[in-house]
Scaffold this motif. Structure first.
Motif, PDB file in Angstrom:
ATOM      1  N   PRO A  40       0.839  -1.223   0.000  1.00 39.01           N
ATOM      2  CA  PRO A  40       0.000   0.000   0.000  1.00 39.01           C
ATOM      3  C   PRO A  40       0.863   1.257   0.000  1.00 39.01           C
ATOM      4  N   VAL A  41       0.303   2.341  -0.559  1.00 39.54           N
ATOM      5  CA  VAL A  41       0.946   3.667  -0.527  1.00 39.54           C
ATOM      6  C   VAL A  41       0.139   4.517   0.446  1.00 39.54           C
ATOM      7  N   SER A  42       0.761   5.000   1.500  1.00 34.43           N
ATOM      8  CA  SER A  42       0.041   5.735   2.559  1.00 34.43           C
ATOM      9  C   SER A  42       0.470   7.197   2.581  1.00 34.43           C
ATOM     10  N   HIS A  43      -0.471   8.037   3.025  1.00 37.00           N
ATOM     11  CA  HIS A  43      -0.185   9.463   3.234  1.00 37.00           C
ATOM     12  C   HIS A  43      -1.169   9.946   4.293  1.00 37.00           C
ATOM     13  N   ALA A  44      -0.627  10.565   5.347  1.00 36.61           N
ATOM     14  CA  ALA A  44      -1.434  11.099   6.452  1.00 36.61           C
ATOM     15  C   ALA A  44      -2.359  10.015   7.006  1.00 36.61           C
ATOM     16  N   GLU A  45      -1.752   8.836   7.181  1.00 42.46           N
ATOM     17  CA  GLU A  45      -2.437   7.688   7.764  1.00 42.46           C
ATOM     18  C   GLU A  45      -3.617   7.218   6.931  1.00 42.46           C
ATOM     19  N   HIS A  46      -3.569   7.543   5.609  1.00 40.22           N
ATOM     20  CA  HIS A  46      -4.600   7.064   4.700  1.00 40.22           C
ATOM     21  C   HIS A  46      -3.912   6.369   3.525  1.00 40.22           C
TER      22      HIS A  46
END
Length: 444
Positions: free
Chosen positions: A116-122
């Motif tokens: 997965p690619v995550s950013h700001a816990e999303h």
């Protein structure tokens, strides 16, 4: 035996190879697949790091090169391919990655790893890396082929070693078999040769000891037959002549004298048989247990026994005690047999007067038997059984006399070749039992 040893060794090697090669093959397969998945995972993680949060708005994604022969692609939350290569719509592995899970799986004949690619816990996307499973399978098959070759080489080496060891083990047994066949064919002198194998050497030693015992037994049986034949020939001839002479007489006194002489000869024959039997049983290694006889009586018996045969040949017998005490005793029967052999030897092979003298050597008596002849032939072989110096006789008498002397703890030797003289050394006993006739008279 060789084929059996090879089969056993090959079976053992095959079992060892199977027990080692099968787990090793499984480990190789698992290791190669695990290495490829690790490579795909590293490529996917490297691609995930390069994905910008703005990629969904059109910011281009600069992915690294995909694994050799594989594909690398970025998928948005709607499972659509946004960059790189791969299926245009994400598969189950992509959907699971969008749920924040790293996935390793198979899909359409490919090995697939998604992260997965995550950013700001999303989770804002997923990176999918894949490569054909056939490539890994080919590597596995190649590794298995190398492993199979190594196993075949190991089995071939095992067969070679087994055949070499089989030859090494079978050679002494085959030699032992040939030796046994030689013994069966009549070669009793054959002996099994030692080898470098302790167990087979033990069998060979036991076999040789058994053969030696059997050979000695046969030799002693032959010697007994020859000794008995040799020692009985002359007394039986004398007994026959005595009985014929007695039958030719008309007076009762002459017949009684002939019967008395025949009875004395029969007693001597009995003593001769007993002595030859004793020598055969003891194999010439133990001292005689025969009754002791005083020396004067012994010489008297010798003179009575051999005066007639020598007189018929026109020869004389002289017996003399030089310095031996009169109470000295010697084993009567064996000494009488030895002196009888020496006197008979002088009668057959010698000439002139036969002289029997006794000398005192303190702890032994020396009986010298000589004539006016000369020893013929090889002196070193004089006492060999079957050897005759002048070609007459059986070559048994002197060998028998020597064995009897050894059985008494004494010695018989040629003391002079011209004139021919033999010397018998006999240990003396002065505290022995009484003479045979005295013991018989006392018991009566």
């Amino acid at each position: 035996m060789r084929q059996r040893v090879v089969r056993v060794a090959l079976t053992a090697a095959l079992v060892a190879v199977v027990l080692l090669a099968v787990p090793l093959a499984l480990v190789i397969r698992s290791s190669l697949y695990a290495d490829q998945r690790d490579t795909l995972e590293r490529a996917a993680l490297s691609g995930a790091v390069r994905v910008s949060p703005d990629y969904s708005t059109g910011d281009p994604v600069e992915l690294a090169a995909p694994p050799a022969g594989g594909r690398l692609g970025v998928y948005d939350p709607q499972s659509r391919l946004r960059a790189g290569s791969g299926p245009r719509t994400g598969d189950a592995a992509v959907r699971r990655a969008l749920e924040a899970e790293v996935v390793r799986s198979h899909s359409g004949g490919d090995l697939v790893v998604t992260v997965p690619v995550s950013h700001a816990e999303h989770v804002i996307g997923a990176v999918r890396a894949s490569s054909p499973a056939a490539a890994v399978r080919n590597r596995v098959l190649a590794a298995w082929a190398v492993l199979a070759g190594a196993c075949a080489l190991a089995l071939a080496v095992a067969v070679l070693i087994a055949r070499r060891q089989a030859r090494r083990l079978a050679a002494p047994l085959e030699a032992l078999s040939r030796h046994s066949q030689a013994v069966t064919a009549g070669n009793l002198g054959a002996r099994a040769a030692p080898s470098s194998i302790a167990e087979i050497d033990q069998v060979a030693r036991t076999h040789n000891e058994m053969l030696h015992s059997l050979t000695e037994l046969l030799r002693h049986e032959r010697d007994f037959t020859a000794n008995a034949s040799h020692q009985l020939r002359t007394p039986l001839t004398g007994l026959q002549l005595t009985l014929e002479a007695g039958l030719g007489r008309d007076d009762d006194a002459g017949k009684r004298d002939a019967l008395a002489e025949a009875l004395a000869t029969t007693r001597r024959l009995h003593g001769t048989i007993e002595e030859v039997l004793r020598l055969s049983r003891s194999r010439g290694l133990t001292h005689s247990a025969a009754p002791d006889t005083r020396v004067p009586r012994l010489l008297q018996e010798i003179e009575e026994r051999w005066h007639g045969p020598l007189a018929r040949d026109g020869r004389r017998l002289e017996c003399e005690i030089y310095d031996a005490p009169g109470d000295v005793r010697v084993p009567g029967t064996p000494v009488s047999e030895i002196l009888g052999v020496l006197v008979d030897n002088a009668r057959v092979h010698g000439r002139g007067t036969v002289r029997l003298g006794v000398r005192d050597l303190n702890d032994a008596l020396a009986f010298d038997v000589g004539d006016e002849g000369i020893v013929q032939g090889e002196v070193a072989r004089l006492f060999d059984r079957g050897h005759t110096g002048d070609g007459r006789g059986t070559g048994i008498g002197l060998a028998l006399a020597r064995d009897l002397a050894v059985s008494l703890g004494g010695r018989l030797s040629l003391s002079s070749g011209h004139p021919a003289t033999f010397t018998l050394l006999v240990p003396v006993r002065q505290d022995g039992i009484e003479e045979d006739d005295e013991a018989t008279a006392g018991s009566g």
